[in-house]
Design an enzyme around this catalytic site. Structure first.
Site, PDB file in Angstrom:
ATOM      1  CG  PHE A  55      31.657  25.819  75.495  1.00  0.00           C
ATOM      2  CD1 PHE A  55      31.532  26.284  76.599  1.00  0.00           C
ATOM      3  CD2 PHE A  55      30.753  25.633  74.646  1.00  0.00           C
ATOM      4  CE1 PHE A  55      30.203  26.537  77.271  1.00  0.00           C
ATOM      5  CE2 PHE A  55      29.323  25.891  75.018  1.00  0.00           C
ATOM      6  CZ  PHE A  55      29.300  26.339  76.340  1.00  0.00           C
TER       7      PHE A  55
ATOM      8  CG  LEU B  97      25.877  23.049  74.718  1.00  0.00           C
ATOM      9  CD1 LEU B  97      25.274  22.365  76.161  1.00  0.00           C
ATOM     10  CD2 LEU B  97      25.567  24.295  74.701  1.00  0.00           C
TER      11      LEU B  97
ATOM     12  CD  GLU C 132      25.456  15.123  74.096  1.00  0.00           C
ATOM     13  OE1 GLU C 132      25.475  15.258  75.581  1.00  0.00           O
ATOM     14  OE2 GLU C 132      24.469  14.441  73.808  1.00  0.00           O
TER      15      GLU C 132
ATOM     16  CB  SER D  40      20.497  23.771  67.027  1.00  0.00           C
ATOM     17  OG  SER D  40      21.432  24.407  66.326  1.00  0.00           O
TER      18      SER D  40
ATOM     19  CB  THR E 174      36.454  24.743  69.861  1.00  0.00           C
ATOM     20  OG1 THR E 174      35.328  24.392  68.902  1.00  0.00           O
ATOM     21  CG2 THR E 174      37.600  25.673  69.088  1.00  0.00           C
TER      22      THR E 174
ATOM     23  CD  GLU F 150      30.308  30.554  69.722  1.00  0.00           C
ATOM     24  OE1 GLU F 150      30.561  30.238  70.837  1.00  0.00           O
ATOM     25  OE2 GLU F 150      30.582  30.268  68.618  1.00  0.00           O
TER      26      GLU F 150
END
Length: 413
Positions: free
Chosen positions: A150, A152, A154, A159, A185, A392
């Site tokens: 995953f 997302l 950087e 956040s 991960t 998360e």
């Protein structure tokens, strides 16, 4: 108002416990070096950058095969994928129950590995994938023939995901991706990485981000190193993408609508993460209370001291409140769209994750030097669940989500 568990769950948990004792506990006993005081060192391949040893991951694969054959692994998935259509309430109760048992092959949260699988990537694929993508990925991700990391976060954006700098430009019948990702991960064994890149719009805009299924062997996709973390082994890679070319069929969901894909992943994980943290916290509370009753100091049980009683009483009270909140949020998720109850999920997530860390810390303190050692599980649980307060969505992001709903900021937008 009914606070009892659904009728099928007590019997289900008993069946699950029996399966663990028959099939999983003997397998764990044969590989105890991965679960006793040697666990971090036995699991870590230092020479390969700190990633998990293949023998350790092979053991996890064997556990999942047994769980799948017994009908447990896919419990939370729809029947169309061989699952049992388990509800969010079911999964919350099961995840708490398994984590409450403590560290073990039945439920090793460091690897998000459990006899009852958590498959947010499969849920994403079923919700957003084309017919062809679902045929290629859904079943294969359950069996392990396909795996998806995953991408997302950087180097300069975590956040603040809408400000990501990775870009993708359309070139004929292909997209060309350039950028970098951090803490990717599981990419060390992944066949694909779900890369989020800006395809239109301005920095900070939620619209204009697209999700791409990128094979990890694509030219230009490189892993320069892995981040060594508080809890080892690490599977959190730095990823670089230089002129990575993928076909237009690699888009998951709508072009420019990738943030919806990401939100689905996060919401599916947050409530189950909260339930697991609650179970781990209850394990620490119970172990500390048991030790305090049996430990004799100055001629009396340690539990006779209010300095021991009160912190554990506070934690036990907090655990009960969090349990009600987790189950309440899960109940709503079964009935409402996830964005409608995201504030409840955020409440449950940040409170449960914080509780796990506080309970592990208190259990260490009550156990004294033994609690600080690796011969107890508290240090491992603390180090793992401390991660949940960042991943998360950091707990500050969770609190901000609650504030958005409280003050109506989301309605104003």
């Amino acid at each position: 108002m009914d606070f009892t568990l659904p009728d099928h769950l007590p019997g289900l948990l008993a069946e699950m416990d029996d399966f663990i004792e028959r099939e999983i506990a003997p397998l764990q006993a044969d590989h105890i070096q991965y679960f006793d005081h040697r666990r971090e060192f036995a699991r870590t391949d230092v020479e390969a950058g700190g990633i998990p040893r293949r023998e350790w991951e092979d053991l996890l694969d064997e556990m999942r095969r047994r769980a799948d054959a017994a009908g447990w692994l896919r419990y939370g998935l729809p029947s169309s994928l061989g699952g049992r259509d388990g509800t969010n309430v079911d999964m919350a109760v099961i995840r708490e129950h398994l984590a409450h048992k403590g560290l073990g092959l039945h439920n090793d949260l460091q690897d998000e590995s459990s006899i009852v699988g958590n498959f947010p990537q499969v849920i994403m694929m079923e919700r957003f994938g084309t017919d062809e993508q679902r045929r290629e990925f859904s079943q294969a991700m359950i069996t392990g023939e396909r795996s998806m990391a995953f991408g997302l976060t950087e180097p300069d954006h975590g956040s603040d995901a809408t400000w990501l700098e990775t870009t993708a430009e359309l070139d004929g019948d292909s997209w060309v991706i350039n950028g970098a990702k951090r803490f990717n991960t599981g990419v060390h064994r992944a066949t694909h990485d779900l890369i989020f890149a800006r395809t239109s719009g301005e920095a900070g805009s939620a619209r204009g981000i697209t999700a791409f299924l990128v094979p990890t062997d694509t030219p230009g996709f490189t892993i320069p190193y892995y981040w060594w973390t508080f809890n080892m082994p690490t599977d959190h890679a730095e990823v670089e993408l230089r002129d990575v070319r993928v076909p237009t069929t690699a888009v998951l969901g709508e072009v420019d609508g990738g943030l919806d894909v990401a939100q689905t992943f996060l919401h599916e994980n947050r409530i189950r993460q909260a339930a697991s943290s609650l179970g781990a916290a209850q394990y620490c509370i119970d172990r500390a209370a048991e030790y305090a009753r049996s430990r004799i100091v100055f001629g009396k049980p340690l539990s006779a001291n209010q300095a021991v009683q009160w912190p554990l009483a506070e934690l036990a009270t907090e655990a009960q409140m969090v349990r009600l909140l987790v189950n309440y949020a899960a109940w709503h998720l079964d009935r409402d769209h996830h964005l409608e109850v995201s504030d409840k999920v955020s409440m449950a997530n940040y409170r449960a994750n914080r509780l796990a860390c506080e309970a592990a810390d208190r259990a260490m303190q009550i156990h004294g030097g033994v609690g600080y050692s690796r011969h107890e599980q508290f240090e491992h649980l603390y180090r793992h669940h401390r991660r949940y307060r960042i991943t998360e969505g950091a707990e500050e992001i969770q609190i901000r989500r609650v504030a958005q709903r409280l003050f109506g900021f989301d309605r104003k937008r």
